[in-house]
Design an enzyme around this catalytic site. Structure first.
Site, PDB file in Angstrom:
ATOM      1  N   ASP A 269       0.860  -1.176   0.000  1.00 30.02           N
ATOM      2  CA  ASP A 269       0.000   0.000   0.000  1.00 30.02           C
ATOM      3  C   ASP A 269       0.905   1.238   0.000  1.00 30.02           C
ATOM      4  O   ASP A 269       2.141   1.140   0.069  1.00 30.02           O
ATOM      5  CB  ASP A 269      -0.966  -0.022   1.199  1.00 30.02           C
TER       6      ASP A 269
HETATM    7  C1  BGC Z   1      -5.270   3.000   0.290  1.00 27.66           C
HETATM    8  C2  BGC Z   1      -5.460   1.953  -0.777  1.00 27.66           C
HETATM    9  C3  BGC Z   1      -5.412   2.599  -2.140  1.00 27.66           C
HETATM   10  C4  BGC Z   1      -4.105   3.340  -2.295  1.00 27.66           C
HETATM   11  C5  BGC Z   1      -3.952   3.993  -3.644  1.00 27.66           C
HETATM   12  C6  BGC Z   1      -4.064   3.872   0.017  1.00 27.66           C
HETATM   13  O1  BGC Z   1      -4.001   4.932   0.883  1.00 27.66           O
HETATM   14  O2  BGC Z   1      -5.145   2.376   1.541  1.00 27.66           O
HETATM   15  O3  BGC Z   1      -6.672   1.289  -0.571  1.00 27.66           O
HETATM   16  O4  BGC Z   1      -5.579   1.638  -3.127  1.00 27.66           O
HETATM   17  O5  BGC Z   1      -4.039   4.337  -1.297  1.00 27.66           O
HETATM   18  O6  BGC Z   1      -4.824   5.035  -3.796  1.00 27.66           O
END
Ligand code: BGC
Length: 745
Positions: A269
């Site tokens: 993530d």
């Molecule tokens: C979130 C993810 C997301 C990623 C990209 C993160 O902060 O936890 O779910 O896919 O950002 O936007």
């Protein structure tokens, strides 16, 4: 390099060989670059260009001209490896203003209908791919059990089985049978694992979940995702029992890749690798953090480009293992080949094409009539009628059964586009822009009611009544003045977009602003005038709705219902569409009661708190129809069975009301004696059944004996012989279920 010297471009060679040829041709720098994912929002334009030329594997949140530019640079370099573009299209390609927005995942889960979810995903894939993007960070397979957590709206609810079934459907909808199809995209099951269990519901904090619990409760949806061929998986932000997910080789390598056989790639993530040293402090610096992330089994690194120099340095000093890089790159390139990035011109060329004429072409796709129709259909099937008592001689709903001259629509969410569309849209992402003007028309609940009322010659009055955020901002007096002119009152309550989402956790789920006060005042008017009070809920997640439940005669839960959600709500209120949704999540009476999910382990002291009635306000599986169903019998095709077998749970069901309706027959199981404590009941199957008035049927729901397995104290998944209670009925409450016993040999 000439075309002949790039043999991996030959589509007649099989993918394993093409990947091998390509990896062999890559320098160490090119390999590590493939592992890097860049967000345009965090780098300058020239840095983005440099990363593209250097061969970065992926970009996220990069659209339009930016995407076209970097793709051109990447495909012009010596290896010509296309960039994989990722985006968060969780309920529609909703970051793109103009695209079709579907109900949130939680709303979709209320349909208890895999084909509704698959449809959403298929349409989303069409709109995402029309923009030349290849990959969505969805579905979310976290369980929504701590309702304080800001991301409950993104989940399929609290139950592992339902989440697994719907997750599979979403993955198939995104990827199809062949993900290289120009209109399909790669899915990403996230966030591995138990992210929703973050301490106190506070996003990214430790999930104090043991490996046994993790395998009992949180693995099922991800195992289903792997089985469904999901090509990518995202590691969570949190630590699990003290080990950050992105540093957790037991989770990523052993459990996911070895035991479940996941052959796609793992993406971290956002900044997970930096967090290993900056926030979670399991590494001293970026170099240690990068080494840890590589050896734990992460393949692609989201938004920590410093991983690149760190790993190259480690490799030069002999402190990192190139075979680990090779494995990651092999996984990434395999996904790119499978998704057709090297072979299907539109996968790369859409970006170039859409420079001019396809703007028109894509405009025809985004929010086109067909897609909006699907969005409306999913909204119709996702709403849950939670209460419908008599107001006078008739149930409060449907309104079509009453003679109505004037309806008063009151409430802060009656006409709120933002609350209706929910999180992960252009209002909130990639950066919050709450004042953005939607490029398409959103039918709010107020508008839906106005339209339906106009067709029937009914007058509609409206007042917002109060503000969601500010208890001092209200016009309750005016709302009451308007309400007293009506012969039906519809109150629209809920939460706002900023009370949901990542980093928007709440410690108090009480209705904000003066909403409860408003409901009480409206109730008084209804009592005095003897008119029905109907509540419609527009909210990201379960809140404390006890006051509303007391005041209202009927309650329709719509969650975040997407572009045409208001129309769907009105159609249900007026009885043009039958309500068929069921809750995928339990509603608390009070925040302090959390957790209230239905499948808890038993205790034996007080079930209730000293200061709060026991049990949820509304339970998992609940939801009414405009007709009544009776459950008449339950039996098992083979009451004594063994591992490997499938038995049929047979349920006698009748529509004993006067309207057609759709019942969701639910099957739960309780292991009567087991070596470890098991949940009081667990959902193991369900079926949607349409019945005409007076019609009866025997519903058959398969139950695999192996699905009765538990994870024992030695971490082994086993089916233990003995008796299992089998329940079937309308919802998860004891009083709604018929019971029989199955013996497992
Ligand atoms: C979130 C993810 C997301 C990623 C990209 C993160 O902060 O936890 O779910 O896919 O950002 O936007």
């Amino acid at each position: 390099m000439s075309e002949q010297s790039r043999p991996w471009l030959n589509p007649d060679i099989d993918i394993i060989e093409r990947v091998r040829l390509l990896v062999n041709a890559m320098s160490t720098e090119e390999k590590v670059a493939q592992m890097i994912q860049i967000s345009s929002s965090t780098v300058t334009r020239s840095d983005a260009d440099e990363w593209a030329s250097r061969g970065a594997g992926s970009f996220l949140h990069t659209l339009g001209d930016d995407a076209r530019r970097v793709q051109r640079l990447a495909t012009q370099n010596r290896l010509g490896i296309p960039i994989l573009f990722g985006i968060d299209a969780v309920h529609g390609h909703s970051i793109h203003n103009g695209a079709t927005i579907f109900p949130s995942q939680l709303a979709l889960a209320s349909s208890w209908n895999p084909s509704v979810v698959e449809d959403m995903a298929m349409i989303t894939a069409r709109e995402v791919s029309a923009e030349g993007l290849h990959w969505t960070f969805a579905p979310v397979l976290c369980l929504g059990r701590d309702l304080r957590w800001g991301r409950i709206d993104e989940t399929f609810g609290e139950d592992p089985y339902l989440c697994a079934v719907l997750g599979r459907a979403a993955i198939h909808g995104f990827q199809g049978d062949d993900v290289s199809d120009p209109q399909r995209i790669i899915a990403c099951a996230k966030h591995f694992i138990a992210y929703g269990e973050s301490t106190g519901g506070r996003d990214s904090y430790d999930a104090a979940v043991s490996m046994r619990n993790l395998q009992m409760n949180f693995l099922e949806p991800f195992a289903a995702a792997v089985d469904a061929g999901c090509l990518t998986l995202m590691a969570g932000y949190e630590s699990v029992d003290g080990i950050p997910c992105s540093a957790h080789s037991v989770l990523l390598k052993q459990l996911l890749k070895e035991e479940l056989g996941f052959d796609g790639f793992v993406v971290t993530d956002w900044e997970n690798v930096e967090s290993l040293y900056k926030r979670q402090h399991v590494a001293g610096d970026i170099v240690e953090a990068s080494a840890l992330a590589l050896s734990a089994g992460n393949d692609m690194i989201m938004v920590t480009p410093r991983f690149y120099d760190a790993i190259l340095g480690l490799l030069q000093n002999g402190k990192a293992d190139i075979t680990q890089v090779d494995e990651a790159v092999t996984r990434i390139l395999t996904v790119k080949f499978k998704a057709g990035l090297f072979d299907v011109p539109s996968k790369v060329l859409t970006l170039a094409l859409s420079e001019d004429p396809t703007v028109k072409k894509t405009a025809k796709i985004f929010g086109c009539e067909e897609h909006l129709h699907h969005s409306l259909e999913t909204a119709r099937k996702s709403m849950v009628l939670l209460k419908n008592r008599k107001a006078g001689t008739l149930p409060a709903l449907p309104l079509s059964d009453r003679t109505i001259k004037t309806i008063a629509v009151i409430g802060p969410n009656a006409d709120s586009v933002r609350a209706q569309l929910g999180d992960w849209g252009f209002f909130t992402h990639p950066t919050p822009k709450l004042d953005t003007k939607p490029e398409f028309h959103v039918t709010t609940v107020l508008e839906g009611i106005r339209k339906a009322a106009q067709e029937r010659g009914i007058r509609v009055l409206f007042d917002k009544g109060c503000d969601i955020a500010d208890p001092n901002q209200h016009s309750i007096k005016n709302a009451c003045r308007i309400a007293s002119k009506a012969d039906v009152l519809i109150g629209v309550f809920g939460d706002s977009i900023v009370q949901n989402g990542e980093i928007h956790d709440r410690c108090d789920l009480a209705l904000s602003g003066a909403q409860n006060q408003l409901a009480r005042e409206l109730r008084k008017i209804c009592e005095k005038k003897k008119i029905p009070f109907v509540a419609v809920l527009v909210n990201g997640k379960p809140l404390e709705f006890s006051e509303i439940a007391q005041c209202a005669d009927a309650i329709l839960e719509s969650f975040n219902s997407g572009t045409l959600g208001g129309q769907a709500a009105a159609e249900i209120l007026f009885g043009d569409v039958e309500p068929t949704g069921r809750l995928p999540i339990s509603f608390p009476r009070k925040t302090g009661q959390l957790p209230v999910y239905y499948n808890q382990l038993p205790g034996w002291h007080a079930e209730s708190y000293y200061d709060c009635e026991a049990g949820p306000l509304f339970a998992f599986g609940e939801g009414l129809s405009y007709t009544d169903f009776s459950y008449d019998s339950i039996s098992i095709s083979k009451p004594i069975a063994s591992s490997g077998e499938t038995v049929m749970i047979r349920v006698g069901l009748k529509n004993c009301g006067s309207r057609k309706g759709t019942e969701t027959v639910q099957v739960y199981v309780n292991d009567l004696v087991s070596s470890v404590v098991t949940p009081v009941k667990q959902l193991k199957g369900f079926a949607k059944v349409n019945l005409a008035p007076g019609e009866g049927t025997e519903v058959e729901i398969p139950l695999e004996i192996d699905s009765l397995a538990l994870v024992n104290a030695d971490q082994m998944r086993v089916v233990e012989a003995g008796e299992f209670e089998i329940f079937a009925g309308h919802d998860s409450r004891d009083e709604s279920l018929l019971r029989t016993v199955l013996i497992v040999k």
